[in-house]
Design a protein around this motif. Structure first.
Motif, PDB file in Angstrom:
ATOM      1  N   LYS A  93     -21.003  39.449  -9.269  1.00 50.01           N
ATOM      2  CA  LYS A  93     -19.962  39.428  -8.683  1.00 50.01           C
ATOM      3  C   LYS A  93     -18.893  39.226  -9.968  1.00 50.01           C
ATOM      4  O   LYS A  93     -18.628  38.961 -10.943  1.00 50.01           O
TER       5      LYS A  93
ATOM      6  N   TYR B 232     -31.800  32.645  -6.007  1.00 44.25           N
ATOM      7  CA  TYR B 232     -30.968  32.122  -6.646  1.00 44.25           C
ATOM      8  C   TYR B 232     -31.469  32.144  -8.027  1.00 44.25           C
ATOM      9  O   TYR B 232     -33.062  32.668  -8.141  1.00 44.25           O
TER      10      TYR B 232
ATOM     11  N   SER C 143     -16.545  37.409 -12.664  1.00 42.14           N
ATOM     12  CA  SER C 143     -17.365  36.371 -12.686  1.00 42.14           C
ATOM     13  C   SER C 143     -18.098  36.799 -14.292  1.00 42.14           C
ATOM     14  O   SER C 143     -18.417  38.378 -14.701  1.00 42.14           O
TER      15      SER C 143
ATOM     16  N   ARG D  11     -25.801  37.006  -6.162  1.00 36.37           N
ATOM     17  CA  ARG D  11     -24.761  37.343  -5.427  1.00 36.37           C
ATOM     18  C   ARG D  11     -23.531  37.921  -6.253  1.00 36.37           C
ATOM     19  O   ARG D  11     -22.805  37.403  -6.736  1.00 36.37           O
ATOM     20  N   LYS D  12     -23.426  36.028  -6.684  1.00 34.19           N
ATOM     21  CA  LYS D  12     -22.191  34.820  -7.247  1.00 34.19           C
ATOM     22  C   LYS D  12     -22.877  35.613  -8.779  1.00 34.19           C
ATOM     23  O   LYS D  12     -21.173  35.900  -9.346  1.00 34.19           O
TER      24      LYS D  12
ATOM     25  N   ILE E 191     -27.114  29.052  -9.399  1.00 36.38           N
ATOM     26  CA  ILE E 191     -25.909  30.057  -8.681  1.00 36.38           C
ATOM     27  C   ILE E 191     -26.816  31.432  -8.136  1.00 36.38           C
ATOM     28  O   ILE E 191     -27.648  31.847  -8.486  1.00 36.38           O
ATOM     29  N   SER E 192     -26.060  31.578  -7.483  1.00 35.45           N
ATOM     30  CA  SER E 192     -26.226  32.886  -6.457  1.00 35.45           C
ATOM     31  C   SER E 192     -26.335  33.704  -6.767  1.00 35.45           C
ATOM     32  O   SER E 192     -25.347  34.428  -8.223  1.00 35.45           O
TER      33      SER E 192
ATOM     34  N   SER F  13     -21.263  27.168 -14.869  1.00 31.14           N
ATOM     35  CA  SER F  13     -21.864  26.804 -13.596  1.00 31.14           C
ATOM     36  C   SER F  13     -22.646  25.646 -14.361  1.00 31.14           C
ATOM     37  O   SER F  13     -23.370  25.498 -15.279  1.00 31.14           O
TER      38      SER F  13
END
Length: 319
Positions: free
Chosen positions: A145, A82, A148, A141-142, A138-139, A117
């Motif tokens: 992504k 994260y 986003s 990966r996110k 926040i990860s 976020s």
């Protein structure tokens, strides 16, 4: 460890400046004060892995604060990575027996859709507890992504929005920190401080000066306030050549060398040095018991060896 700029972005990494809005009039404590921290070249920071990176110290609501960011944080018992941010109150901003109650939002900004976020926090800051503890995560990966827009053109924007604190002064500051790839940044150096007689050192003990980049530095070492630890810091020598609005992001490793087996005691951090914030390090680097234990090889008879690895990896500017 303890301690910012809005910059126009380009793929070539040109610098830009930070933006400060006027502070709120006295008495308007309910008005929010916002600090934004834009990091250009964020992928370079991700490549450096886990570890805290610190913003410049900024003033809001009558106190001095800074944000700290870990680009590859992990929750307990998980390997998922994260990006996390925390708010800290600068220790010099807290007088003994002073308590600062603050309500604020930690933010990771979605730069396209506005779906930020957010993590709302209420925390009591005091001398023994200057960190908010809670973080906005926040990860990774996110973050990457699509569609986003948390990571846009290799830039991430973080921040804190103050809702209420015990003081009345409020302002908004925006910082962009540009991180350069180490391979194209030549301002790096390692200095070794050989101490022949540790017990003859003054309190605090100062190393000889050494140069990295355009500036001179030295190491300071002394027993911690609790009397049970050894404190170790890197200090930027006072200079008139550094603008009060400019800071340098330094990747710093301080080590106490094991003279017997080579299993050195070392700590690493990324922090910003500025004219009004010239010292970073660890107040509890190692316990005096471990340091003096001959089996560890840190103190051999009266000799010890301290090393500082200093690399300037970025810079920021406030306006």
């Amino acid at each position: 460890m303890g301690n910012s700029s809005s910059r126009g972005r380009s793929k070539q990494g040109q610098r830009s400046g930070s933006k400060v809005t006027p502070s709120s009039p006295t008495g308007e404590q309910s008005k929010q004060a916002t600090f934004k921290w834009s990091i250009d070249g964020f992928s370079s920071l991700l490549d450096k892995g886990e570890g805290w990176t610190y913003s410049r110290v900024f003033e809001a609501m009558g106190h001095n604060w800074y944000l700290k960011l870990n680009p590859r944080d992990k929750k307990s018992g998980s390997n998922k990575e994260y990006v996390s941010i925390r708010l800290e109150l600068a220790s010099r901003s807290v007088k003994p027996d002073t308590v600062v109650d603050a309500s604020f939002k930690l933010m990771i900004y979605d730069q396209s859709f506005g779906k930020h976020s957010e993590h709302e926090v209420s925390h009591r800051f005091q001398t023994a507890s200057t960190s908010s503890g809670a973080s906005c995560m926040i990860s990774c990966r996110k973050l990457k992504k699509r569609p986003s827009k948390f990571l846009d053109n290799n830039c991430c924007v973080f921040g804190v929005e103050f809702v209420k604190v015990t003081t009345s002064k409020a302002n908004m500051t925006l910082e962009t920190l540009f991180v350069k790839k180490t391979s194209i940044f030549n301002e790096a150096g390692t200095y070794t401080w050989d101490i022949e007689d540790f017990f003859a050192l003054k309190n605090p003990g100062y190393s000889p000066e050494f140069q990295v980049g355009a500036y001179k530095w030295y190491i300071t070492m002394y027993p911690s306030r609790d009397g049970n630890h050894l404190s170790l810091y890197l200090k930027l020598k006072k200079t008139t050549n550094l603008s009060k609005d400019t800071a340098y992001l330094v990747e710093l490793t301080l080590s106490i060398k094991d003279q017997e087996t080579g299993k050195h005691k070392k700590l690493t951090g990324r922090c910003q040095f500025a004219k009004d914030c010239r010292t970073w390090g660890w107040s509890k680097f190692i316990t005096l018991e471990d340091f003096k234990d001959s089996a560890n090889g840190y103190l051999v008879k009266t000799k010890c060896c301290i090393a500082a690895e200093v690399t300037i990896i970025g810079s920021s500017k406030m306006e």
